[in-house]
Design a protein around this motif. Structure first.
Motif, short mmCIF file in Angstrom:
data_model
loop_
_atom_site.label_atom_id
_atom_site.label_comp_id
_atom_site.label_asym_id
_atom_site.label_seq_id
_atom_site.Cartn_x
_atom_site.Cartn_y
_atom_site.Cartn_z
N ASP A 192 10.54 1.43 2.92
CA ASP A 192 10.77 0.19 2.16
C ASP A 192 9.90 0.13 0.89
O ASP A 192 10.30 -0.45 -0.11
N ALA A 193 8.72 0.74 0.96
CA ALA A 193 7.84 0.72 -0.22
C ALA A 193 8.33 1.67 -1.30
O ALA A 193 7.85 1.63 -2.43
N LYS A 208 2.64 4.40 2.18
CA LYS A 208 3.09 3.04 1.84
C LYS A 208 2.23 2.46 0.72
O LYS A 208 2.74 1.91 -0.26
N LYS A 209 0.92 2.61 0.86
CA LYS A 209 0.02 2.04 -0.15
C LYS A 209 0.25 2.69 -1.51
O LYS A 209 0.20 2.02 -2.54
N ALA A 234 3.04 4.18 -2.65
CA ALA A 234 4.34 3.79 -3.23
C ALA A 234 4.28 2.35 -3.74
O ALA A 234 4.85 2.03 -4.79
N GLU A 235 3.58 1.50 -3.01
CA GLU A 235 3.45 0.10 -3.46
C GLU A 235 2.74 0.00 -4.80
O GLU A 235 2.96 -0.93 -5.56
N ASP A 250 3.15 2.08 -7.12
CA ASP A 250 4.03 2.78 -8.07
C ASP A 250 3.69 4.24 -8.30
O ASP A 250 4.08 4.82 -9.31
N GLU A 268 0.10 -5.88 8.58
CA GLU A 268 0.78 -5.59 7.32
C GLU A 268 2.14 -4.92 7.55
O GLU A 268 3.10 -5.17 6.82
N GLY A 291 7.93 0.83 6.89
CA GLY A 291 7.07 0.36 5.80
C GLY A 291 7.00 1.36 4.66
O GLY A 291 7.04 1.00 3.48
#
Ligand code: 48F
Length: 259
Positions: free
Chosen positions: A116-117, A42-43, A45-46, A48, A86, A113
């Protein structure tokens, strides 16, 4: 409208292949969809990074589902609650410093999560080897259907290029072990994957975060894989360390990628 089975077939195969091909060349390939790697994915992908997670099982979630001895609850200490927040996982304080959450909700919300990321999760695919280059850094993964691995069919694998690989395969540290075994003279971590020590939750939880690091050029170990590489103690069904280890693994990968 009359339903056509062949249209259903084409929809599934074409959609899967589009996605599979898109993720044959990525920034970060994560092996295993346990708690550490779900947080890391998740981190990443967030931020980019082009991120794919390979999970050999049908279901993602690794060791979360069964909680402690098949009681589907996990304990998280205060430091880890920030990450539950989170992802929107509900929990309550059980005793001072001990928080309790549902295993099932935790898997569902960690997974949501990640998706969605914008990271891709590919299940039923096992990582059996790594790719290396002249400098012997890890340059990607060698993958095959889990069914091929399980039935021991003699079928050659395919490959995925990755700038960074994260081993989140849990207690077995499968990718670290492959590198240790197959690259002559390789030293994964400072000890060469000795495996975990017996249970000591307090030390184990601190250690797993401390030892989350790049253990070989191009290869980061997260979660129990990091513990197995460093020879730290296991900790049982307390998960704050796993969540924080995933967060740290993502930060290390992003720094390597310059993102
Ligand atoms: O074991 P696992 O949940 O990894 P983790 O993130 O978390 C450990 C905790 O669950 C628990 C614990 C906490 O206190 O001790 O055990 O370190 O998930 C590892 C995932 O990796 C998959 C495996 O099926 C599981 O879902 N996996 C293992 N080897 C491979 C793999 C492989 N070669 N290819 C693909 N997936």
């Amino acid at each position: 409208m009359a339903l056509d089975e062949v249209t259903i077939t084409k929809a599934i195969v074409e959609s899967y292949m589009d996605s599979f091909l898109k993720y044959t060349d990525v920034d970060v390939a994560l092996v295993g969809a346990g708690p550490a790697n779900l947080v890391a994915a998740k981190k990443l992908a967030e931020a980019d990074a082009k991120t794919v997670v390979f999970e050999r099982n049908l279901a993602v979630g690794g060791g979360i589902w069964g909680g402690g001895m098949m009681f589907p609850r996990i304990v998280v200490q205060k430091e880890g609650c920030r990450i539950l927040d989170e992802f929107g996982v509900w929990y309550r304080e059980y005793a001072e410093g001990y928080y309790i959450a549902s295993s099932i909700e935790t898997v569902a919300k960690l997974t949501a999560g990640v998706v969605d990321a914008g990271a891709e999760i590919i299940n039923l695919v096992a990582v059996e080897d790594v790719m290396i280059r002249e400098d012997e850094r890890v340059a990607g993964l060698v993958i095959n259907w889990e069914a091929v691995e399980r039935t021991r069919l003699h079928v050659d694998p395919l490959s995925v290029r990755a700038k960074v690989v994260i081993d989140g395969t849990g207690h077995d540290a499968n990718i670290c072990k492959v590198v240790q075994r197959k690259i002559p003279g390789a030293r994964v971590g400072s000890l060469g994957v000795p495996g975990e020590k017996p249970m000591w939750a307090d030390v184990g939880e601190r250690t797993v975060v401390e030892v989350t690091q790049e253990v070989y050029p191009g290869l980061i170990a997260a979660g129990m894989a990091a513990t197995a590489v460093a020879g730290g103690p296991r900790m049982g069904p307390i998960f704050g360390g796993m969540l924080l280890s995933g967060e740290k693994a993502a930060a290390i990968a992003l720094e390597k990628l310059g993102l």
